[in-house]
Design a protein around this motif. Sequence first.
Motif, short mmCIF file in Angstrom:
data_model
loop_
_atom_site.label_atom_id
_atom_site.label_comp_id
_atom_site.label_asym_id
_atom_site.label_seq_id
_atom_site.Cartn_x
_atom_site.Cartn_y
_atom_site.Cartn_z
N ASN A 1 0.85 -1.18 0.00
CA ASN A 1 0.00 0.00 0.00
C ASN A 1 0.90 1.24 0.00
OD1 ASN A 1 -1.60 2.20 0.85
ND2 ASN A 1 -2.96 0.87 1.99
N SER A 2 0.76 2.07 -1.03
CA SER A 2 1.62 3.26 -1.15
C SER A 2 0.88 4.54 -0.79
CB SER A 2 2.15 3.37 -2.58
OG SER A 2 1.10 3.58 -3.50
N THR A 3 -0.23 4.43 -0.07
CA THR A 3 -1.02 5.63 0.27
C THR A 3 -0.60 6.28 1.58
OG1 THR A 3 -2.77 4.39 1.40
CG2 THR A 3 -3.03 4.75 -0.99
N LYS A 4 0.21 5.59 2.37
CA LYS A 4 0.66 6.13 3.66
C LYS A 4 2.15 5.90 3.81
CE LYS A 4 -3.60 5.21 6.28
NZ LYS A 4 -4.42 4.79 5.13
N SER A 5 2.77 6.77 4.61
CA SER A 5 4.19 6.60 4.92
C SER A 5 4.34 5.57 6.04
CB SER A 5 4.77 7.94 5.38
OG SER A 5 4.20 8.31 6.63
N ALA A 6 5.56 5.14 6.26
CA ALA A 6 5.83 4.21 7.37
C ALA A 6 5.39 4.82 8.70
CB ALA A 6 7.31 3.84 7.40
N ALA A 7 5.63 6.12 8.87
CA ALA A 7 5.22 6.80 10.11
C ALA A 7 3.70 6.80 10.26
CB ALA A 7 5.76 8.23 10.13
#
Length: 194
Positions: free
Chosen positions: A53-59
């Motif tokens: 999923n590329s919609t959120k950062s790791a943070a």
Amino acid sequence: MEQRIAPADHPIRGVISDLDGVAYRGDTPIDDSVKAFRGWSERGLPYAFVTNNSTKSAAQFAAKLSRIGIPAEPSQVFTTISAVTSLLERRWPRTTPVFAIGERPLLEAIEDSGYHLTDVEPKIVVLGFDATLDYAKLRTSVRAALAGATIIATNPDVLTPVHDGYDPCVGVITAAVAAAVPNTKPIVLGSGLN
């Protein structure tokens, strides 16, 4: 999530887990998973999360996990965003023009890696999930592919689960570009999980 005890000759040294459908479904925690991760955290068993999923950062993912009761730090979350930036940094100079379809965390990560996002003669096109996908973005991707740009897809999934069913995902965008430019060979980073 049922916890199984490993045989003494094969002790569990760590856990790598997916996120959606394992730790939570949408914004709803999966109670057995929350209990399992809390137990592992208390015992000091290392664990990490992977997602295409590329919609959120790791943070952002770590914050979501913490909100639902799973202790997590950004360093424990590996996303296709980091895979994209790592690939870019290994293979192309930062002067290479990049066009990207995706949500803000993906776009920001590409820019933070030193690449200039542009729709003018990009040499690389990154395809990620984009809730505001429109014809202009698709046209730019296809024209870049026709001109020989490298196509990078964050994952091959054609559907993504949502609270009321399924929505189209990155694989649909990749298929559209490949249908228009059959000789393009997209680099697909995340595995298909849905």
